[in-house]
Scaffold this active site. Sequence first.
Site, mmCIF file in Angstrom:
data_model
loop_
_atom_site.group_PDB
_atom_site.id
_atom_site.type_symbol
_atom_site.label_atom_id
_atom_site.label_comp_id
_atom_site.label_asym_id
_atom_site.label_seq_id
_atom_site.Cartn_x
_atom_site.Cartn_y
_atom_site.Cartn_z
ATOM 1 N N LYS A 22 0.800 -0.962 -0.072
ATOM 2 C CA LYS A 22 0.023 0.001 0.008
ATOM 3 C C LYS A 22 0.827 1.104 0.011
ATOM 4 O O LYS A 22 0.486 2.360 -0.733
ATOM 5 C CB LYS A 22 -0.958 -0.002 1.241
ATOM 6 C CG LYS A 22 -1.660 1.179 1.555
ATOM 7 C CD LYS A 22 -2.293 1.403 2.834
ATOM 8 C CE LYS A 22 -1.556 1.637 3.781
ATOM 9 N NZ LYS A 22 -1.534 3.385 4.296
ATOM 10 N N ASN A 23 1.785 1.531 0.842
ATOM 11 C CA ASN A 23 2.713 2.745 1.099
ATOM 12 C C ASN A 23 3.488 2.898 -0.048
ATOM 13 O O ASN A 23 4.177 3.675 -0.129
ATOM 14 C CB ASN A 23 3.492 2.631 2.228
ATOM 15 C CG ASN A 23 2.543 2.646 3.754
ATOM 16 O OD1 ASN A 23 1.246 2.926 3.388
ATOM 17 N ND2 ASN A 23 3.028 2.310 4.756
ATOM 18 N N ARG A 92 -4.670 10.417 4.875
ATOM 19 C CA ARG A 92 -3.411 11.421 4.933
ATOM 20 C C ARG A 92 -2.529 11.507 3.817
ATOM 21 O O ARG A 92 -2.105 12.522 3.252
ATOM 22 C CB ARG A 92 -2.701 11.039 6.263
ATOM 23 C CG ARG A 92 -1.576 12.092 6.496
ATOM 24 C CD ARG A 92 -0.995 11.569 7.897
ATOM 25 N NE ARG A 92 0.339 11.936 7.738
ATOM 26 C CZ ARG A 92 0.831 13.214 8.294
ATOM 27 N NH1 ARG A 92 -0.069 14.023 8.745
ATOM 28 N NH2 ARG A 92 2.200 13.470 8.099
ATOM 29 N N CYS A 116 -5.785 12.867 13.657
ATOM 30 C CA CYS A 116 -5.491 11.406 13.295
ATOM 31 C C CYS A 116 -5.728 10.776 14.816
ATOM 32 O O CYS A 116 -5.067 11.106 15.489
ATOM 33 C CB CYS A 116 -4.402 10.858 12.532
ATOM 34 S SG CYS A 116 -4.152 9.331 12.456
ATOM 35 N N ARG A 121 0.237 14.405 13.698
ATOM 36 C CA ARG A 121 0.923 14.249 12.543
ATOM 37 C C ARG A 121 0.738 15.443 11.537
ATOM 38 O O ARG A 121 -0.126 15.541 10.570
ATOM 39 C CB ARG A 121 0.078 13.048 11.851
ATOM 40 C CG ARG A 121 -0.214 11.698 12.671
ATOM 41 C CD ARG A 121 -0.570 10.750 11.978
ATOM 42 N NE ARG A 121 0.199 10.117 10.870
ATOM 43 C CZ ARG A 121 -0.151 9.316 9.764
ATOM 44 N NH1 ARG A 121 -1.290 9.305 9.774
ATOM 45 N NH2 ARG A 121 0.905 9.101 9.024
ATOM 46 N N PRO A 122 1.311 16.402 11.997
ATOM 47 C CA PRO A 122 1.465 17.546 11.135
ATOM 48 C C PRO A 122 2.196 17.433 9.813
ATOM 49 O O PRO A 122 2.655 16.330 9.472
ATOM 50 C CB PRO A 122 2.048 18.778 12.044
ATOM 51 C CG PRO A 122 3.244 17.661 12.771
ATOM 52 C CD PRO A 122 2.512 16.477 12.876
ATOM 53 N N ASP A 124 4.227 20.002 8.574
ATOM 54 C CA ASP A 124 5.027 21.081 8.504
ATOM 55 C C ASP A 124 6.046 20.835 7.444
ATOM 56 O O ASP A 124 6.709 21.732 6.943
ATOM 57 C CB ASP A 124 5.568 21.485 9.795
ATOM 58 C CG ASP A 124 5.971 20.319 10.753
ATOM 59 O OD1 ASP A 124 5.600 19.401 10.561
ATOM 60 O OD2 ASP A 124 6.917 20.460 11.268
ATOM 61 N N ASP A 305 4.326 0.276 11.813
ATOM 62 C CA ASP A 305 3.180 -0.342 11.183
ATOM 63 C C ASP A 305 3.013 -1.823 11.818
ATOM 64 O O ASP A 305 2.211 -2.406 11.717
ATOM 65 C CB ASP A 305 3.160 -0.443 9.764
ATOM 66 C CG ASP A 305 2.922 1.035 9.486
ATOM 67 O OD1 ASP A 305 2.436 2.026 10.061
ATOM 68 O OD2 ASP A 305 2.732 1.558 8.168
ATOM 69 N N ILE A 327 7.267 6.712 16.972
ATOM 70 C CA ILE A 327 6.894 7.420 15.832
ATOM 71 C C ILE A 327 5.641 8.163 15.799
ATOM 72 O O ILE A 327 5.380 9.368 15.720
ATOM 73 C CB ILE A 327 6.885 6.317 14.525
ATOM 74 C CG1 ILE A 327 7.863 5.462 14.475
ATOM 75 C CG2 ILE A 327 6.714 7.245 13.252
ATOM 76 C CD1 ILE A 327 9.341 6.359 13.990
ATOM 77 N N ARG A 397 -8.655 -0.388 4.582
ATOM 78 C CA ARG A 397 -7.764 0.472 4.055
ATOM 79 C C ARG A 397 -6.423 -0.027 3.543
ATOM 80 O O ARG A 397 -5.732 0.535 2.580
ATOM 81 C CB ARG A 397 -7.562 1.701 4.896
ATOM 82 C CG ARG A 397 -8.697 2.772 5.274
ATOM 83 C CD ARG A 397 -8.506 3.609 6.058
ATOM 84 N NE ARG A 397 -7.222 4.182 5.363
ATOM 85 C CZ ARG A 397 -6.469 5.048 6.158
ATOM 86 N NH1 ARG A 397 -6.451 5.131 7.458
ATOM 87 N NH2 ARG A 397 -5.300 5.663 5.544
HETATM 88 C C1 UD1 Z 1 4.007 6.729 6.502
HETATM 89 C C2 UD1 Z 1 3.345 5.407 6.223
HETATM 90 C C3 UD1 Z 1 2.771 4.728 7.489
HETATM 91 C C4 UD1 Z 1 3.930 4.667 8.363
HETATM 92 C C5 UD1 Z 1 4.866 5.968 8.474
HETATM 93 C C6 UD1 Z 1 6.091 5.861 9.372
HETATM 94 C C7 UD1 Z 1 2.237 5.892 3.918
HETATM 95 C C8 UD1 Z 1 1.103 6.008 3.314
HETATM 96 N N1 UD1 Z 1 2.080 5.807 5.374
HETATM 97 O O1 UD1 Z 1 3.332 7.557 6.883
HETATM 98 O O2 UD1 Z 1 2.253 3.759 7.186
HETATM 99 O O3 UD1 Z 1 3.498 4.535 9.610
HETATM 100 O O4 UD1 Z 1 5.240 6.263 7.107
HETATM 101 O O5 UD1 Z 1 6.712 4.482 8.947
HETATM 102 O O6 UD1 Z 1 3.304 5.585 3.428
HETATM 103 N N2 UD1 Z 1 5.751 14.467 10.873
HETATM 104 C C9 UD1 Z 1 5.770 16.143 11.318
HETATM 105 N N3 UD1 Z 1 5.728 16.675 10.233
HETATM 106 C C10 UD1 Z 1 5.693 16.269 8.902
HETATM 107 C C11 UD1 Z 1 5.500 14.957 8.580
HETATM 108 C C12 UD1 Z 1 5.576 14.043 9.628
HETATM 109 O O7 UD1 Z 1 6.190 16.121 12.575
HETATM 110 O O8 UD1 Z 1 5.399 17.508 8.099
HETATM 111 C C13 UD1 Z 1 5.802 13.479 11.949
HETATM 112 C C14 UD1 Z 1 4.543 12.598 12.137
HETATM 113 O O9 UD1 Z 1 3.649 13.150 12.936
HETATM 114 C C15 UD1 Z 1 5.207 11.297 12.806
HETATM 115 C C16 UD1 Z 1 6.505 11.142 12.179
HETATM 116 O O10 UD1 Z 1 6.925 12.522 11.688
HETATM 117 O O11 UD1 Z 1 5.280 11.406 13.988
HETATM 118 C C17 UD1 Z 1 6.496 10.247 10.865
HETATM 119 O O12 UD1 Z 1 5.810 10.528 10.184
HETATM 120 P P1 UD1 Z 1 5.923 10.212 8.388
HETATM 121 O O13 UD1 Z 1 7.277 9.385 8.396
HETATM 122 O O14 UD1 Z 1 5.872 11.252 7.669
HETATM 123 O O15 UD1 Z 1 4.786 9.260 8.175
HETATM 124 P P2 UD1 Z 1 3.758 9.176 6.958
HETATM 125 O O16 UD1 Z 1 4.337 9.444 5.703
HETATM 126 O O17 UD1 Z 1 2.436 9.956 7.399
#
Ligand code: UD1
Length: 435
Positions: A22-23, A92, A116, A121-122, A124, A305, A327, A397
């Site tokens: 999926k990812n 997301r 969420c 999960r921002p 930024d 995950d 995470i 999902r």
């Molecule tokens: C992706 C995966 C998800 C997996 C995660 C971590 C997809 C569709 N989803 O989610 O299954 O659990 O990676 O391996 O691929 N963060 C910020 N600011 C940002 C972006 C992220 O603070 O702009 C934080 C998030 O809140 C979280 C951490 O960084 O605490 C990791 O998030 P991220 O690696 O971005 O996860 P996703 O890409 O959302």
Amino acid sequence: MEIFKISGQNALTGDVTLHGAKNSALPILCAAILIKGTCTIHNCPDLRDVRTTIKILESLGCKVNRHGDTVTVNSAEITDSQIDENVMRTMRSSILFLGSLVSRMGCASIYLPGGCDIGTRPVDMHIHALKSLGAVIRENGSSITCCADKLTGAKIILPFASVGATENIMIAAAISKGRTTIVNPAREPEICDLAEFLNKCGARIYGAGESTVEIEGVESLHPCEHRIIPDRILASTYMSACAITGGEITIHDVRPTHLAPVFPVFNEMGCRLYLDRDKLRMDAPKRLKRVKMIKTMPFPAFPTDSQSPVTAALTVAKGTSVIKENIFENRFRFVNQLNRFGSDVTVDEQMAVINGVKSLHGADVYATDLRGGAALVVAGLAAQGETIVRAIHHIDRGYARLEENLKALGADIKRIKDEEVTEKENNEGKPNICP
Ligand code: UD1
């Protein structure tokens, strides 16, 4: 509303093949917007998030067809650069459309993914990265408009190795002026898969999977054919189900390097693993052993995950296991539901202490999120008596026909329509936006 009804305690046996990740599928489908032609994507799993992504592509003007597990995306004409708010709020990862749409159309308008249940999960890092590439971003309440005449390469240092932010940068910078450097990128296998897809289309991305990614912007990309990597999280879910039921299964189409972070945990539980190229055979002991400490971290460490299904398996291990979630702050939300099976798991902030019990009993539970929902199914497979898992749209999902695959391994699990949806499910199992 549909539910899973499980009659537990059948040891899983037999063979199962992984579907595509999926990812990987989600960012690759988003990236297909960059290409003025038809991309052919094989091993594309038919699950809810992929269907939602395809709906978004169609709403933007792409022509998408599915034949079995092959999806073709024709992005010759893109007619819109706005994503519907309701669709945006269900997933997301639709934030990845920001990079692809601004690159292709010069402007993109999306709504921010809402809160969420597994954390705040921002986005930024996504926003900051696109600004560094020269995009002008206007935030208006919950919507963002992002515009750029031509994206220009930049050095972007990620404070955390975010999977989504790394993908957004790779997608946005593929067609750009100059060189982009990502320092501290995510190194997940899905990042490498996206880079491979883009490079097949003519992009110049170097170092995916390493500590620095370099992207030499190109003028345009061309169509390609690509096969999505197998889903490593699905593999760890089957492994957890096999472990908790004392089963013996063979998983086909595994990539051992993708699963390397989870193998030691299953070994520590007393499971025996035999690898033969892309085949993984495993057998589980009558009673699992505890695992001293698991810490979730970005790849190549133990994946967040896989944490939920593994937590479920450890509920019946002999002794006390500890899991530290690094995470997502709310990723233990499902534990309240898990303990309805008679398990003894206590959560203190980001730490779960799992005191293994001898056995679980059936329970009526609801999925709080995708992976937490899968964990409840894992527990139900081992529990004595009947289990009902509600709100399974969360599970759908990320898992394609999970119940059929588990049934083929000997599980007694059915998907049924629940005529009497309880107030509880309506209130507590409401859709949320999870990874
Ligand atoms: C992706 C995966 C998800 C997996 C995660 C971590 C997809 C569709 N989803 O989610 O299954 O659990 O990676 O391996 O691929 N963060 C910020 N600011 C940002 C972006 C992220 O603070 O702009 C934080 C998030 O809140 C979280 C951490 O960084 O605490 C990791 O998030 P991220 O690696 O971005 O996860 P996703 O890409 O959302």
